[in-house]
Design a protein around this motif. Structure first.
Motif, PDB file in Angstrom:
ATOM      1  N   ALA B 170       0.816  -1.220   0.000  1.00  0.00           N
ATOM      2  CA  ALA B 170       0.000   0.000   0.000  1.00  0.00           C
ATOM      3  C   ALA B 170       0.851   1.273   0.000  1.00  0.00           C
ATOM      4  CB  ALA B 170      -0.960  -0.014   1.190  1.00  0.00           C
ATOM      5  N   ALA B 171       1.938   1.265   0.760  1.00  0.00           N
ATOM      6  CA  ALA B 171       2.771   2.464   0.838  1.00  0.00           C
ATOM      7  C   ALA B 171       3.466   2.736  -0.505  1.00  0.00           C
ATOM      8  CB  ALA B 171       3.816   2.306   1.948  1.00  0.00           C
ATOM      9  N   GLN B 172       3.976   1.675  -1.145  1.00  0.00           N
ATOM     10  CA  GLN B 172       4.594   1.816  -2.460  1.00  0.00           C
ATOM     11  C   GLN B 172       3.574   2.338  -3.470  1.00  0.00           C
ATOM     12  OE1 GLN B 172       7.766   2.041  -2.082  1.00  0.00           O
ATOM     13  NE2 GLN B 172       8.070   1.142  -4.100  1.00  0.00           N
ATOM     14  N   HIS B 173       2.377   1.758  -3.416  1.00  0.00           N
ATOM     15  CA  HIS B 173       1.321   2.202  -4.316  1.00  0.00           C
ATOM     16  C   HIS B 173       1.095   3.706  -4.221  1.00  0.00           C
ATOM     17  CE1 HIS B 173      -2.765   3.639  -4.925  1.00  0.00           C
ATOM     18  NE2 HIS B 173      -2.748   2.882  -5.994  1.00  0.00           N
ATOM     19  N   ASP B 174       0.951   4.182  -2.989  1.00  0.00           N
ATOM     20  CA  ASP B 174       0.634   5.605  -2.813  1.00  0.00           C
ATOM     21  C   ASP B 174       1.752   6.493  -3.349  1.00  0.00           C
ATOM     22  OD1 ASP B 174      -1.668   4.712  -1.702  1.00  0.00           O
ATOM     23  OD2 ASP B 174      -1.480   5.798   0.190  1.00  0.00           O
ATOM     24  N   LYS B 175       2.990   6.045  -3.174  1.00  0.00           N
ATOM     25  CA  LYS B 175       4.130   6.817  -3.670  1.00  0.00           C
ATOM     26  C   LYS B 175       4.113   6.854  -5.205  1.00  0.00           C
ATOM     27  CE  LYS B 175       9.084   7.265  -3.281  1.00  0.00           C
ATOM     28  NZ  LYS B 175      10.341   6.658  -2.836  1.00  0.00           N
ATOM     29  N   HIS B 176       3.930   5.699  -5.831  1.00  0.00           N
ATOM     30  CA  HIS B 176       3.893   5.639  -7.295  1.00  0.00           C
ATOM     31  C   HIS B 176       2.718   6.432  -7.858  1.00  0.00           C
ATOM     32  CE1 HIS B 176       6.553   1.856  -7.939  1.00  0.00           C
ATOM     33  NE2 HIS B 176       7.123   2.749  -7.169  1.00  0.00           N
ATOM     34  N   ALA B 177       1.572   6.301  -7.211  1.00  0.00           N
ATOM     35  CA  ALA B 177       0.376   7.004  -7.701  1.00  0.00           C
ATOM     36  C   ALA B 177       0.591   8.518  -7.650  1.00  0.00           C
ATOM     37  CB  ALA B 177      -0.847   6.607  -6.885  1.00  0.00           C
ATOM     38  N   ALA B 178       1.345   8.988  -6.651  1.00  0.00           N
ATOM     39  CA  ALA B 178       1.646  10.424  -6.569  1.00  0.00           C
ATOM     40  C   ALA B 178       2.397  10.876  -7.817  1.00  0.00           C
ATOM     41  CB  ALA B 178       2.475  10.723  -5.320  1.00  0.00           C
ATOM     42  N   TYR B 179       3.306  10.023  -8.315  1.00  0.00           N
ATOM     43  CA  TYR B 179       4.120  10.390  -9.482  1.00  0.00           C
ATOM     44  C   TYR B 179       3.369  10.294 -10.806  1.00  0.00           C
ATOM     45  CZ  TYR B 179       8.429  11.284  -7.105  1.00  0.00           C
ATOM     46  OH  TYR B 179       9.375  11.873  -6.323  1.00  0.00           O
ATOM     47  N   VAL B 180       2.613   9.219 -10.996  1.00  0.00           N
ATOM     48  CA  VAL B 180       2.045   9.048 -12.338  1.00  0.00           C
ATOM     49  C   VAL B 180       0.594   9.488 -12.443  1.00  0.00           C
ATOM     50  CG1 VAL B 180       3.636   7.239 -13.036  1.00  0.00           C
ATOM     51  CG2 VAL B 180       1.452   6.638 -11.979  1.00  0.00           C
ATOM     52  N   SER B 181      -0.031   9.840 -11.339  1.00  0.00           N
ATOM     53  CA  SER B 181      -1.424  10.243 -11.456  1.00  0.00           C
ATOM     54  C   SER B 181      -1.707  11.543 -10.702  1.00  0.00           C
ATOM     55  CB  SER B 181      -2.332   9.119 -10.931  1.00  0.00           C
ATOM     56  OG  SER B 181      -3.638   9.578 -10.736  1.00  0.00           O
ATOM     57  N   HIS B 182      -1.339  11.593  -9.427  1.00  0.00           N
ATOM     58  CA  HIS B 182      -1.749  12.749  -8.629  1.00  0.00           C
ATOM     59  C   HIS B 182      -1.080  14.042  -9.101  1.00  0.00           C
ATOM     60  CE1 HIS B 182      -2.632   9.519  -5.334  1.00  0.00           C
ATOM     61  NE2 HIS B 182      -3.314   9.333  -6.441  1.00  0.00           N
ATOM     62  N   ILE B 183       0.221  13.980  -9.446  1.00  0.00           N
ATOM     63  CA  ILE B 183       0.907  15.202  -9.877  1.00  0.00           C
ATOM     64  C   ILE B 183       0.341  15.718 -11.213  1.00  0.00           C
ATOM     65  CG2 ILE B 183       2.819  14.021 -11.063  1.00  0.00           C
ATOM     66  CD1 ILE B 183       3.041  17.358  -9.107  1.00  0.00           C
ATOM     67  N   SER B 184      -0.101  14.803 -12.079  1.00  0.00           N
ATOM     68  CA  SER B 184      -0.720  15.238 -13.338  1.00  0.00           C
ATOM     69  C   SER B 184      -1.945  16.103 -13.062  1.00  0.00           C
ATOM     70  CB  SER B 184      -1.170  14.031 -14.176  1.00  0.00           C
ATOM     71  OG  SER B 184      -0.062  13.316 -14.652  1.00  0.00           O
ATOM     72  N   HIS B 185      -2.693  15.731 -12.047  1.00  0.00           N
ATOM     73  CA  HIS B 185      -3.883  16.519 -11.709  1.00  0.00           C
ATOM     74  C   HIS B 185      -3.505  17.866 -11.102  1.00  0.00           C
ATOM     75  CE1 HIS B 185      -5.800  12.664 -12.479  1.00  0.00           C
ATOM     76  NE2 HIS B 185      -6.932  13.329 -12.619  1.00  0.00           N
ATOM     77  N   ILE B 186      -2.547  17.866 -10.188  1.00  0.00           N
ATOM     78  CA  ILE B 186      -2.070  19.137  -9.608  1.00  0.00           C
ATOM     79  C   ILE B 186      -1.576  20.053 -10.731  1.00  0.00           C
ATOM     80  CG2 ILE B 186      -0.279  20.194  -8.174  1.00  0.00           C
ATOM     81  CD1 ILE B 186      -1.935  18.755  -6.281  1.00  0.00           C
ATOM     82  N   SER B 187      -0.805  19.473 -11.639  1.00  0.00           N
ATOM     83  CA  SER B 187      -0.249  20.231 -12.751  1.00  0.00           C
ATOM     84  C   SER B 187      -1.346  20.876 -13.601  1.00  0.00           C
ATOM     85  CB  SER B 187       0.623  19.267 -13.581  1.00  0.00           C
ATOM     86  OG  SER B 187       0.742  19.689 -14.893  1.00  0.00           O
ATOM     87  N   SER B 188      -2.412  20.132 -13.872  1.00  0.00           N
ATOM     88  CA  SER B 188      -3.526  20.670 -14.661  1.00  0.00           C
ATOM     89  C   SER B 188      -4.338  21.712 -13.896  1.00  0.00           C
ATOM     90  CB  SER B 188      -4.484  19.543 -15.079  1.00  0.00           C
ATOM     91  OG  SER B 188      -4.077  18.969 -16.284  1.00  0.00           O
ATOM     92  N   PHE B 189      -4.629  21.420 -12.625  1.00  0.00           N
ATOM     93  CA  PHE B 189      -5.387  22.391 -11.820  1.00  0.00           C
ATOM     94  C   PHE B 189      -4.626  23.724 -11.780  1.00  0.00           C
ATOM     95  CE2 PHE B 189      -7.166  18.555  -9.307  1.00  0.00           C
ATOM     96  CZ  PHE B 189      -8.407  18.614  -9.929  1.00  0.00           C
ATOM     97  N   ALA B 190      -3.318  23.661 -11.525  1.00  0.00           N
ATOM     98  CA  ALA B 190      -2.526  24.888 -11.403  1.00  0.00           C
ATOM     99  C   ALA B 190      -2.424  25.615 -12.745  1.00  0.00           C
ATOM    100  CB  ALA B 190      -1.135  24.567 -10.863  1.00  0.00           C
ATOM    101  N   LEU B 191      -2.372  24.845 -13.829  1.00  0.00           N
ATOM    102  CA  LEU B 191      -2.313  25.457 -15.158  1.00  0.00           C
ATOM    103  C   LEU B 191      -3.615  26.210 -15.458  1.00  0.00           C
ATOM    104  CD1 LEU B 191      -0.543  25.686 -17.685  1.00  0.00           C
ATOM    105  CD2 LEU B 191      -1.645  23.630 -18.568  1.00  0.00           C
ATOM    106  N   ALA B 192      -4.733  25.589 -15.116  1.00  0.00           N
ATOM    107  CA  ALA B 192      -6.028  26.247 -15.319  1.00  0.00           C
ATOM    108  C   ALA B 192      -6.087  27.548 -14.523  1.00  0.00           C
ATOM    109  CB  ALA B 192      -7.163  25.314 -14.896  1.00  0.00           C
ATOM    110  N   LEU B 193      -5.637  27.500 -13.267  1.00  0.00           N
ATOM    111  CA  LEU B 193      -5.657  28.706 -12.428  1.00  0.00           C
ATOM    112  C   LEU B 193      -4.762  29.792 -13.009  1.00  0.00           C
ATOM    113  CD1 LEU B 193      -5.558  26.950  -8.940  1.00  0.00           C
ATOM    114  CD2 LEU B 193      -7.440  28.335  -9.839  1.00  0.00           C
ATOM    115  N   THR B 194      -3.617  29.405 -13.529  1.00  0.00           N
ATOM    116  CA  THR B 194      -2.678  30.366 -14.117  1.00  0.00           C
ATOM    117  C   THR B 194      -3.316  31.098 -15.284  1.00  0.00           C
ATOM    118  OG1 THR B 194      -0.829  28.946 -13.508  1.00  0.00           O
ATOM    119  CG2 THR B 194      -0.408  30.579 -15.224  1.00  0.00           C
ATOM    120  N   VAL B 195      -3.959  30.342 -16.154  1.00  0.00           N
ATOM    121  CA  VAL B 195      -4.522  30.943 -17.353  1.00  0.00           C
ATOM    122  C   VAL B 195      -5.785  31.739 -17.026  1.00  0.00           C
ATOM    123  CG1 VAL B 195      -5.436  30.428 -19.642  1.00  0.00           C
ATOM    124  CG2 VAL B 195      -3.446  29.214 -18.805  1.00  0.00           C
ATOM    125  N   LEU B 196      -6.597  31.207 -16.102  1.00  0.00           N
ATOM    126  CA  LEU B 196      -7.814  31.937 -15.701  1.00  0.00           C
ATOM    127  C   LEU B 196      -7.438  33.251 -15.020  1.00  0.00           C
ATOM    128  CD1 LEU B 196      -9.874  28.920 -14.339  1.00  0.00           C
ATOM    129  CD2 LEU B 196     -10.529  30.346 -16.291  1.00  0.00           C
TER     130      LEU B 196
END
Lengths: 279, 279
Positions: B170-196
């Motif tokens: 479970a701990a490994q999963h959460d770490k990997h998910a942060a890299y390949v999924s969660h950061i992509s969402h943070i990156s998009s949310f922040a990009l939307a805020l920047t442009v808005l």
């Protein structure tokens, strides 16, 4: 009409395909200092012949510059030096330095600065495809500095590519492009680096890559030949946008660090407003 | 078999469609505290009936939790309190706190933690669709803490959804998910805020939005109900990835500010290596 396209990559090649197919031009002459690109474009039927720059310019009525913007800034004044009645346009992603490079050129009226807002993350004549430009916007910059013939010819060119014209001054264009195009690329490049960095220590990280990651990082396949000069020429705007972007990332970081649910939720809800401008 | 799905949004609804169509289960009972979601799923034929949690658990052999992870962490122990032979699984994007919540539960062996790596930026039963999971990976966590029946039943469930199993703690999963999924969402949310943010002062900025921006910012449509709890539960890993991400953005910023062509080019070329893992 005989048209010369300088640079037979994704943009120049795709334009060639549709301009020929849609009857805009009788003949397309290709110019490319990359021999492999030139031969590929010729053998794939993207252009009718390959010529030297000198001969191509002399024989054409319209010249389209579709090369990286650093090369375009150097080449545009040299081309205007050679033209008589020929009209010249370009497809570069930054416009201010390009317009500046021919500001006082005696043939300035023969040139119209254009930025078709279309593309993919692929490059080279292999990436060229029909319909690339259909339905997208094309920005014409500082059109008052171009003559009537340049305006009408280049307008017709992009009408043929099914593009919707938007007028803007070159400085405004570069600022807007930093927000809606250049930062997306920076964001993807940095995301790829972040994940690749982690991958050094973790073998199976990409087993987990699903749809979300793929689309966010897609632009990180884009070529440095094209993007390095764009970032350099638009440095001031791009740096300002990166700073705003980092500010919002820091906001997320702090909110998550402090387990501030209300703040995280409020940031996400604000970013969701992007829905109204996305298809 | 009778299956209960708790949470009839994108994930639960899409699973219901394929599990029924592919003959995995005879009957699907839906549970959702959002009345509109429950009624929509029933009327669209996504589930066969709507029941209270209590009744649904009592009548089922398999229970799938497909709700935001903060709600799941509270509900999972309560469900295990009620089960006899029933098998329980979930579809949440973080796993460590979920597994911790039932660590010492007497029915722990009835539960298997699963994360199907699939999704879209849309939510609710309206977003449910067949084939959502086909060909993607599903992560099973801490399977040694689950019994043989839980392992075989949940494995068969995700086999039916055409998912490729990957085992991870479970701990490994959460770490990997942060890299390949969660950061992509943070990156998009922040990009939307920047442009808005910029759009406040600039009316026509979105005239320029082309393919690149659209795909990079797509995930910014994602719902805060789902993503706020993910970021909170995976705070430590997500914060570490945001920090690495900001470091690379700063590298780009400095290189661009200093017009350091070699450095910009080298950053882009390094990020291009992501090609080898993208389709």
């Amino acid at each position: 009409m005989i048209t010369t396209i300088i640079g037979l990559g994704l943009m120049g090649g795709s334009a060639a395909i549709d301009l020929k197919k849609r009857g805009f031009t009788k003949r397309i002459i290709g110019v490319d200092n990359n021999v492999l690109h030139a031969e590929t474009a010729l053998h794939a039927g993207i252009v009718d012949e390959i010529q030297t720059l000198q001969d191509a310019v002399a024989k054409s009525e319209l010249i389209i510059l579709a090369i990286p913007v650093d090369a375009a800034v150097k080449m545009l004044p040299l081309i205007l030096d050679k033209v008589d009645k020929q009209i010249v346009t370009d497809m570069c992603s930054t416009k201010e330095q390009l317009c500046l490079s021919v500001k006082d050129h005696p043939k300035r009226k023969n040139y119209l600065a254009a930025h078709p807002m279309a593309g993919t993350e692929y490059s080279g004549p292999w990436a060229a495809k029909p319909g690339l430009f259909d339905g997208k916007a094309v920005i014409f910059c500082d059109t008052e500095n171009s003559g009537i013939r340049a305006n009408s010819t280049v307008r017709l060119l992009f009408d043929t590519l099914n593009m919707r014209p938007v007028l803007m001054d070159a400085a405004q264009h570069d600022k807007h492009a930093a927000y809606v195009s250049h930062i997306s690329h920076i964001s993807s490049f940095a995301l790829a680096l972040t994940v690749l960095d982690q991958e050094k220590n973790e073998n199976n990280i990409f087993d987990l890559a699903s749809g979300g990651f793929d689309s966010t990082v897609r632009l990180a396949k884009s070529s440095s030949e094209m993007w390095s000069p764009i970032f350099e020429q638009n440095a001031e705007n791009v740096v300002a946008v990166i700073e705003t972007y980092i500010k919002y990332l820091e906001n997320f970081k702090t909110a998550i660090q402090e387990h501030d649910t209300d703040k995280i939720t409020s940031l996400i809800l604000s970013s969701n407003k992007i829905k109204r401008v996305l298809s």
